[in-house]
Motif scaffolding. Structure first.
Motif, mmCIF file in Angstrom:
data_model
loop_
_atom_site.group_PDB
_atom_site.id
_atom_site.type_symbol
_atom_site.label_atom_id
_atom_site.label_comp_id
_atom_site.label_asym_id
_atom_site.label_seq_id
_atom_site.Cartn_x
_atom_site.Cartn_y
_atom_site.Cartn_z
ATOM 1 N N ALA A 1 0.825 -1.203 0.000
ATOM 2 C CA ALA A 1 0.000 0.000 0.000
ATOM 3 C C ALA A 1 0.869 1.267 0.000
ATOM 4 C CB ALA A 1 -0.909 0.003 1.232
ATOM 5 N N PRO A 2 0.350 2.355 -0.582
ATOM 6 C CA PRO A 2 1.109 3.615 -0.639
ATOM 7 C C PRO A 2 1.590 4.114 0.728
ATOM 8 C CG PRO A 2 -0.793 3.737 -2.079
ATOM 9 C CD PRO A 2 -0.911 2.450 -1.311
ATOM 10 N N HIS A 3 0.783 3.917 1.776
ATOM 11 C CA HIS A 3 1.230 4.399 3.089
ATOM 12 C C HIS A 3 2.449 3.618 3.588
ATOM 13 C CE1 HIS A 3 -1.284 1.023 4.533
ATOM 14 N NE2 HIS A 3 -0.518 1.053 5.627
ATOM 15 N N ILE A 4 2.587 2.378 3.169
ATOM 16 C CA ILE A 4 3.768 1.591 3.548
ATOM 17 C C ILE A 4 4.993 2.117 2.812
ATOM 18 C CG2 ILE A 4 4.836 -0.700 3.514
ATOM 19 C CD1 ILE A 4 2.044 -1.885 3.949
ATOM 20 N N LEU A 5 4.832 2.479 1.545
ATOM 21 C CA LEU A 5 5.934 3.054 0.782
ATOM 22 C C LEU A 5 6.446 4.322 1.456
ATOM 23 C CD1 LEU A 5 4.619 1.086 -1.286
ATOM 24 C CD2 LEU A 5 5.199 2.745 -3.034
ATOM 25 N N GLU A 6 5.515 5.130 1.956
ATOM 26 C CA GLU A 6 5.893 6.366 2.651
ATOM 27 C C GLU A 6 6.649 6.055 3.938
ATOM 28 O OE1 GLU A 6 2.253 8.531 3.185
ATOM 29 O OE2 GLU A 6 1.927 8.714 1.023
ATOM 30 N N THR A 7 6.249 4.996 4.628
ATOM 31 C CA THR A 7 6.917 4.604 5.866
ATOM 32 C C THR A 7 8.360 4.190 5.589
ATOM 33 O OG1 THR A 7 4.807 3.838 6.749
ATOM 34 C CG2 THR A 7 6.769 3.094 7.879
ATOM 35 N N PHE A 8 8.582 3.446 4.512
ATOM 36 C CA PHE A 8 9.938 3.044 4.150
ATOM 37 C C PHE A 8 10.794 4.275 3.857
ATOM 38 C CE2 PHE A 8 8.323 -1.147 3.995
ATOM 39 C CZ PHE A 8 9.375 -2.034 3.856
ATOM 40 N N GLU A 9 10.231 5.208 3.117
ATOM 41 C CA GLU A 9 10.978 6.426 2.787
ATOM 42 C C GLU A 9 11.306 7.216 4.055
ATOM 43 O OE1 GLU A 9 10.867 10.149 -0.335
ATOM 44 O OE2 GLU A 9 8.977 9.228 0.241
ATOM 45 N N ALA A 10 10.336 7.348 4.950
ATOM 46 C CA ALA A 10 10.554 8.079 6.199
ATOM 47 C C ALA A 10 11.623 7.402 7.062
ATOM 48 C CB ALA A 10 9.242 8.201 6.973
ATOM 49 N N ALA A 11 11.719 6.073 6.965
ATOM 50 C CA ALA A 11 12.714 5.324 7.731
ATOM 51 C C ALA A 11 14.093 5.343 7.059
ATOM 52 C CB ALA A 11 12.247 3.885 7.923
ATOM 53 N N GLY A 12 14.168 5.934 5.873
ATOM 54 C CA GLY A 12 15.451 6.026 5.172
ATOM 55 C C GLY A 12 15.803 4.808 4.340
ATOM 56 N N ILE A 13 14.825 3.955 4.100
ATOM 57 C CA ILE A 13 15.069 2.762 3.268
ATOM 58 C C ILE A 13 14.714 3.140 1.834
ATOM 59 C CG2 ILE A 13 14.494 0.325 2.891
ATOM 60 C CD1 ILE A 13 13.682 0.281 5.896
ATOM 61 N N GLN B 1 2.044 -5.535 8.086
ATOM 62 C CA GLN B 1 1.377 -6.363 9.087
ATOM 63 C C GLN B 1 0.748 -7.626 8.501
ATOM 64 O OE1 GLN B 1 1.510 -5.600 12.301
ATOM 65 N NE2 GLN B 1 2.368 -3.561 12.094
ATOM 66 N N GLU B 2 0.195 -7.519 7.315
ATOM 67 C CA GLU B 2 -0.538 -8.632 6.710
ATOM 68 C C GLU B 2 0.413 -9.764 6.320
ATOM 69 O OE1 GLU B 2 -3.856 -8.829 6.494
ATOM 70 O OE2 GLU B 2 -3.921 -6.883 7.512
ATOM 71 N N PRO B 3 0.042 -11.012 6.597
ATOM 72 C CA PRO B 3 0.915 -12.143 6.256
ATOM 73 C C PRO B 3 1.312 -12.182 4.776
ATOM 74 C CG PRO B 3 -0.860 -12.878 7.683
ATOM 75 C CD PRO B 3 -1.165 -11.453 7.319
ATOM 76 N N GLY B 4 0.391 -11.882 3.897
ATOM 77 C CA GLY B 4 0.703 -11.893 2.464
ATOM 78 C C GLY B 4 1.717 -10.824 2.094
ATOM 79 N N ASP B 5 1.575 -9.641 2.695
ATOM 80 C CA ASP B 5 2.534 -8.562 2.444
ATOM 81 C C ASP B 5 3.905 -8.909 3.011
ATOM 82 O OD1 ASP B 5 0.606 -7.055 1.156
ATOM 83 O OD2 ASP B 5 0.223 -5.742 2.883
ATOM 84 N N ARG B 6 3.913 -9.522 4.184
ATOM 85 C CA ARG B 6 5.177 -9.913 4.811
ATOM 86 C C ARG B 6 5.910 -10.930 3.930
ATOM 87 N NH1 ARG B 6 5.400 -9.178 10.643
ATOM 88 N NH2 ARG B 6 6.461 -11.167 10.794
ATOM 89 N N LYS B 7 5.165 -11.874 3.382
ATOM 90 C CA LYS B 7 5.761 -12.901 2.518
ATOM 91 C C LYS B 7 6.329 -12.272 1.246
ATOM 92 C CE LYS B 7 4.605 -17.238 0.200
ATOM 93 N NZ LYS B 7 3.559 -18.235 -0.024
ATOM 94 N N LYS B 8 5.562 -11.382 0.617
ATOM 95 C CA LYS B 8 6.043 -10.730 -0.605
ATOM 96 C C LYS B 8 7.294 -9.905 -0.330
ATOM 97 C CE LYS B 8 1.837 -9.166 -1.515
ATOM 98 N NZ LYS B 8 0.731 -8.435 -2.160
#
Length: 89
Positions: free
Chosen positions: A17-29, A49-56
């Motif tokens: 999800a887009p909000h996760i992409l923003e979190t990665f950027e904010a964390a410097g990844i 958080q979601e198992p499918g997202d974690r696996k991907k």
């Protein structure tokens, strides 16, 4: 819309999800080396958080680790070869 980093492009491509992409950027990844250093224990803090997202994400990180040279791998291989040659002589 600002240009996405390579890491954000990859994260979007695996369906995060887009909000996760923003979190990665904010964390410097934002570069492949940062992504390669990511461990499963970091996922919840990044909003994955979601198992499918974690696996991907796990499989993406594994592919990046294979493609990004790591200092640990190079040092370990060099030391093992050097020790083997010294013992063999």
């Amino acid at each position: 819309m600002p240009k996405q980093s390579l890491v954000q492009t990859w994260l979007a491509a695996i369906g995060l999800a887009p909000h996760i992409l923003e979190t990665f950027e904010a964390a410097g990844i934002v570069n492949p080396k940062d992504l390669a250093e990511l461990e499963i224990c970091h996922y919840p803090a990044l909003g994955v958080q979601e198992p499918g997202d974690r696996k991907k994400l796990f499989y993406l990180v594994q592919r990046v680790k294979l493609a990004v040279p790591g200092d640990d791998q190079n040092n370990n291989n060099g030391n093992a070869s050097g020790s083997g040659n010294s013992n063999g002589n």
